[in-house]
Write an enzyme that holds these catalytic residues in place. Sequence first.
Site, PDB file in Angstrom:
ATOM      1  N   HIS A 207       0.667  -1.129  -0.103  1.00 54.35           N
ATOM      2  CA  HIS A 207      -0.122  -0.049   0.147  1.00 54.35           C
ATOM      3  C   HIS A 207       0.838   1.334  -0.036  1.00 54.35           C
ATOM      4  CE1 HIS A 207       0.986  -0.198   4.446  1.00 54.35           C
ATOM      5  NE2 HIS A 207       0.488   0.919   4.314  1.00 54.35           N
TER       6      HIS A 207
HETATM    7  C1  UD1 Z   1      -2.160   4.836   6.063  1.00 57.78           C
HETATM    8  C2  UD1 Z   1      -0.776   5.514   7.025  1.00 57.78           C
HETATM    9  C3  UD1 Z   1       0.336   4.383   6.766  1.00 57.78           C
HETATM   10  C4  UD1 Z   1      -0.236   2.894   7.346  1.00 57.78           C
HETATM   11  C5  UD1 Z   1      -1.504   2.601   6.489  1.00 57.78           C
HETATM   12  C6  UD1 Z   1      -2.136   1.220   6.874  1.00 57.78           C
HETATM   13  C7  UD1 Z   1      -0.432   7.677   6.968  1.00 57.78           C
HETATM   14  C8  UD1 Z   1       0.273   8.967   6.169  1.00 57.78           C
HETATM   15  N1  UD1 Z   1      -0.410   6.580   6.420  1.00 57.78           N
HETATM   16  O1  UD1 Z   1      -2.033   4.878   4.914  1.00 57.78           O
HETATM   17  O2  UD1 Z   1       1.218   4.906   7.474  1.00 57.78           O
HETATM   18  O3  UD1 Z   1       0.654   2.289   7.102  1.00 57.78           O
HETATM   19  O4  UD1 Z   1      -2.377   3.752   6.820  1.00 57.78           O
HETATM   20  O5  UD1 Z   1      -3.157   0.827   5.954  1.00 57.78           O
HETATM   21  O6  UD1 Z   1      -1.250   8.213   7.953  1.00 57.78           O
HETATM   22  N2  UD1 Z   1      -9.090   4.405   1.564  1.00 57.78           N
HETATM   23  C9  UD1 Z   1     -10.181   3.637   1.672  1.00 57.78           C
HETATM   24  N3  UD1 Z   1     -10.878   3.296   2.703  1.00 57.78           N
HETATM   25  C10 UD1 Z   1     -10.230   3.483   3.950  1.00 57.78           C
HETATM   26  C11 UD1 Z   1      -9.099   4.262   4.030  1.00 57.78           C
HETATM   27  C12 UD1 Z   1      -8.550   4.557   3.122  1.00 57.78           C
HETATM   28  O7  UD1 Z   1     -10.810   3.373   0.452  1.00 57.78           O
HETATM   29  O8  UD1 Z   1     -10.958   3.102   5.021  1.00 57.78           O
HETATM   30  C13 UD1 Z   1      -8.286   4.854   0.696  1.00 57.78           C
HETATM   31  C14 UD1 Z   1      -8.637   6.459   0.032  1.00 57.78           C
HETATM   32  O9  UD1 Z   1      -8.509   6.315  -1.186  1.00 57.78           O
HETATM   33  C15 UD1 Z   1      -7.588   7.142   0.773  1.00 57.78           C
HETATM   34  C16 UD1 Z   1      -6.376   6.230   0.475  1.00 57.78           C
HETATM   35  O10 UD1 Z   1      -6.774   4.810   0.904  1.00 57.78           O
HETATM   36  O11 UD1 Z   1      -7.379   8.342  -0.061  1.00 57.78           O
HETATM   37  C17 UD1 Z   1      -5.252   6.330   1.459  1.00 57.78           C
HETATM   38  O12 UD1 Z   1      -5.743   6.503   2.870  1.00 57.78           O
HETATM   39  P1  UD1 Z   1      -4.794   7.321   4.070  1.00 57.78           P
HETATM   40  O13 UD1 Z   1      -5.556   6.896   5.362  1.00 57.78           O
HETATM   41  O14 UD1 Z   1      -4.581   8.588   3.402  1.00 57.78           O
HETATM   42  O15 UD1 Z   1      -3.314   6.396   3.904  1.00 57.78           O
HETATM   43  P2  UD1 Z   1      -3.119   4.776   3.810  1.00 57.78           P
HETATM   44  O16 UD1 Z   1      -2.502   4.551   2.486  1.00 57.78           O
HETATM   45  O17 UD1 Z   1      -4.197   4.074   4.383  1.00 57.78           O
END
Ligand code: UD1
Length: 367
Positions: A207
């Site tokens: 991811h």
């Molecule tokens: C976040 C953490 C990362 C951790 C990871 C675990 C930061 C900077 N990053 O990354 O350190 O390893 O979580 O998973 O805090 N999304 C969904 N559903 C959800 C959550 C996210 O669809 O429930 C999608 C959305 O498109 C979102 C993208 O994932 O924009 C990224 O989510 P985000 O929480 O910004 O970062 P992660 O990549 O999940």
Amino acid sequence: MSVTIHLIAAARPNFMKVAPLYHALKATDWAEPVLVHTGQHYDRNMSDAIFEDLRIPAPDFHLGVGSGSHAEQTGNVMIAYEKICLEHRPDWIVVVGDVNSTAACAMVGAKLWIPVIHLEAGLRSGDRSMPEEINRLVTDAIADVLWTPSKDADENLAAEGVSSDKIDLIGNIMIDSFVMLKDKIEASNAREELGLTSGEYALVTLHRPSNVDSHDSLQPIVDALAKASNSLPVVFVAHPRTIKNLAAFGLKDSFEQSPGVTLLEPLPYVQFMSIVTGARMVITDSGGLQEETTYLDIPCLTLRENTERPVTVTQGTNKLVRADTLAENIAQALAGDWPKGVCPPLWDGQTAQRAVKCLLTREHDRS
Ligand code: UD1
């Protein structure tokens, strides 16, 4: 005495760290743990289903911030959490891990003079291009108490000039969650349901933006996995952003059609750990899985240039690998040519108990 402790949970890897501490605090006669979910992760299998598996109740406060740019997410968490703190001032705030919400809530606490504890403090990759490294540096610089998982973390903090009286080496709390649910994980039929045979498949999770946010980085990985699937079934449990990007880059259909590949959406904790425990090897860029595979003595191929968890490499089963040599590394692990690990000290399922003891001592010192 009743001491109110906010436990901040935000994203999937946080929940396995918060749950053991919640249960251990709840079992005391002096602590009142309060769960605060920032809403950074919100899909059912990224959040609520994991809460249920870990037997923690619905959060007392849900900030509902959702996704956004780093500044938006961090800012929105700060704005929402400050309101909660002003209205329901806790005695302590515990932030965990290294996600945006970790740094955001630590900053809120520090500015309101509420003592902040960072659980999983002191980890450093040395790579400031990763948002998590910035979150770790910020959080550790302003937290009042630093709970570390391993000796290298203490050394990192000492090198940054942190006084040793702020540091408690308590161990790896995520292992507590595994130990707590081991029987349930062993009894799960997740592998059978997917037609998997123990020891005869590779589990993949990816991811990190550096691996999945561009076509040029994701394609060679997908190609190597498709190739490997000819000799070993590949189960790819993909983060929502990875699934979205596989589709956006036109890689999803052909990858899914590779004969040995199974592409799955995120899974709840027990099902997922059941698949981990049966894997011949794990290919990942996750921080937590580097640790879980070391604990379980399963070969781990980490698709990153560095790790903030070096004990998994020096003592455990982890190796940092590159996309262009991934296929060879998979063959090497399959041939059994891989380091055998030892479990680092204090990764024993008793970390939450040590944390509670340390907190009680610090509470006595404070009052
Ligand atoms: C976040 C953490 C990362 C951790 C990871 C675990 C930061 C900077 N990053 O990354 O350190 O390893 O979580 O998973 O805090 N999304 C969904 N559903 C959800 C959550 C996210 O669809 O429930 C999608 C959305 O498109 C979102 C993208 O994932 O924009 C990224 O989510 P985000 O929480 O910004 O970062 P992660 O990549 O999940």
